[in-house]
Design a protein around this motif. Structure first.
Motif, PDB file in Angstrom:
ATOM      1  N   LEU A  19       0.849  -1.190   0.000  1.00 22.91           N
ATOM      2  CA  LEU A  19       0.000   0.000   0.000  1.00 22.91           C
ATOM      3  C   LEU A  19       0.887   1.243   0.000  1.00 22.91           C
ATOM      4  O   LEU A  19       1.612   1.479   0.967  1.00 22.91           O
TER       5      LEU A  19
ATOM      6  N   ARG B  15      -8.012   6.740  -2.143  1.00 20.45           N
ATOM      7  CA  ARG B  15      -7.561   5.507  -2.784  1.00 20.45           C
ATOM      8  C   ARG B  15      -7.096   4.504  -1.727  1.00 20.45           C
ATOM      9  O   ARG B  15      -7.404   3.307  -1.794  1.00 20.45           O
TER      10      ARG B  15
ATOM     11  N   ARG C 292      -8.620   0.640  -0.794  1.00 19.87           N
ATOM     12  CA  ARG C 292      -7.795  -0.568  -0.816  1.00 19.87           C
ATOM     13  C   ARG C 292      -7.736  -1.233   0.554  1.00 19.87           C
ATOM     14  O   ARG C 292      -7.771  -2.458   0.672  1.00 19.87           O
TER      15      ARG C 292
ATOM     16  N   GLU D 147     -11.100  -3.038   1.168  1.00 21.35           N
ATOM     17  CA  GLU D 147     -11.184  -4.295   0.415  1.00 21.35           C
ATOM     18  C   GLU D 147     -10.354  -5.392   1.070  1.00 21.35           C
ATOM     19  O   GLU D 147     -10.802  -6.548   1.213  1.00 21.35           O
TER      20      GLU D 147
END
Length: 386
Positions: A165, A361, A365, A368
């Protein structure tokens, strides 16, 4: 989901500003932006400077805290959907989370872990072993620095998920600050005697007697090599090594202005008022300031250490020099003192910050990845004694 968020390195409400505190707060903000209920189950700080006896006392205290948390929630089903530990390494192990997660039957998640094999058998042996045990317990590990990935993955279970990430910020305040550039620049010019007609270099960093001071000294040596074109440097920061920092920059005379510490809310405008961000970043993971500066439209000259190459795209959003290389750093600054190069790279920097390092963003992520771990219904692993 209800997320138990624990930061063993530094509490989120610690009064001393730092990059660690900033990243922790950003993680919580991203989790909440994704709709999760974040609670802090403990403020125990396990950070230690190399005293094995103290590490053992922290271990015992952590076990007592973990036992109390488990007892408090006994018979309540799952009080948390998962445990999330931020910044795990030998100096700041997690003495609480693995036991609580195992006892409550919830996933154990780690963000920003690192493993330094050279610490095996050293002063931090208890913390080193605890960190490896925690990684072995994790269902998901989130990495911000690609340089940490190989060392960490070697200690994960085969089924453990690993998420790369990119580090992130809320880019909106930095982008918005460009709208007040003229007014802020005028105020800074009046306060520090800066010339608005010259390009302004800016650095935002604490002044500590460690790698920060080493970076300041490399920066001073590099800038002393540049006679033309003319420029001025605005240093934003304070700390116990300020006298040594001032001594390093004394040869540059009036070309350097010391702004002192700045309120975090004022930092976006300070970036936007400048033209170029400079920092050698010796022994740093990546430096949040690189992302913040680029979000404000500034190209960057940085030292190539840790994960810096992952946040500064060499030749696109700035230039990278070898760590500690004052000559190479000076060469990068000279190239970005050219207005056309600086303008093009500044636009690219803002675009990349929004595309790769924005909190929206990151929140998507993270959401999820966490939902995948919870939905997978991994069989709870045995509680790990650390």
């Amino acid at each position: 989901m209800k997320v138990a968020f624990y930061a063993p390195m530094k509490a989120l409400d610690d009064p001393t500003p730092s990059g660690d505190r900033t990243v922790g707060r950003l993680l919580v903000a991203a989790l909440r932006k994704a709709g999760h209920d974040v609670v802090v189950p403990s403020r125990l700080r396990s950070y230690d400077r190399g005293d094995p006896a103290r590490q053992r006392r922290l271990r015992d205290l952590g076990r007592r805290v973990a036992d109390r948390l488990v007892a408090r929630h006994a018979g309540q089903g799952r009080p948390f959907d998962l445990w999330f530990t931020y910044h795990l390494y030998h100096k700041a192990p997690d003495w609480i989370g693995p036991h609580v997660a195992g006892s409550l039957g919830i996933p154990y998640v780690v963000a920003e872990a690192s493993v330094a094999g050279k610490q095996r058998g050293g002063l931090w042996q208890p913390g080193y072993e605890a960190s490896l045990a925690a990684l072995a317990r994790a269902e998901l590990v989130i990495g911000f620095n690609p340089a940490d990935r190989p060392g960490v993955r070697a200690h994960l279970q085969p089924q453990t998920r690993y998420l790369d990430l990119p580090p992130f910020v809320d880019t909106r305040p930095f982008a918005a600050a460009t709208g007040t550039r003229g007014a802020t620049r005028a105020k800074l010019a009046a306060r520090h005697g800066l010339d608005p007609a010259l390009p302004w270099l800016v650095t935002v960093a604490m002044m500590r007697d460690d790698q920060k001071l080493a970076s300041y000294r490399v920066l001073a040596a590099a800038l002393a090599m540049i006679d033309t074109p003319r420029f001025q440097l605005l240093l934003i920061g304070a700390g116990p090594a300020e006298a040594a920092v001032r001594a390093a920059f004394a040869p540059l005379g009036a070309r350097v202005a010391f702004h002192g510490a700045a309120d975090p809310d004022a930092v976006p405008e300070l970036y936007a008022a400048a033209d170029l961000y400079v920092w050698p970043a010796i022994k740093e993971s990546w430096s949040m300031a690189f992302i913040e500066a680029q979000a404000a439209g500034l190209p960057v000259v940085a030292g190539r250490s840790g994960g810096v190459a992952g946040v500064v795209e060499d030749g696109v959003t700035g230039f990278l020099a070898a760590a500690g290389d004052a000559d190479g750093f000076a060469a990068g600054v000279r190239r970005l003192l050219d207005p056309a190069t600086r303008s093009a790279m500044g636009r690219a920097a803002a675009k990349r910050a929004l595309a790769h390092h924005d909190i929206d963003r990151a929140a998507a992520r993270l959401d999820e990845a966490l939902r995948t771990v919870v939905a997978a219904g991994n069989a709870p692993r045995q509680a790990v004694a650390v």
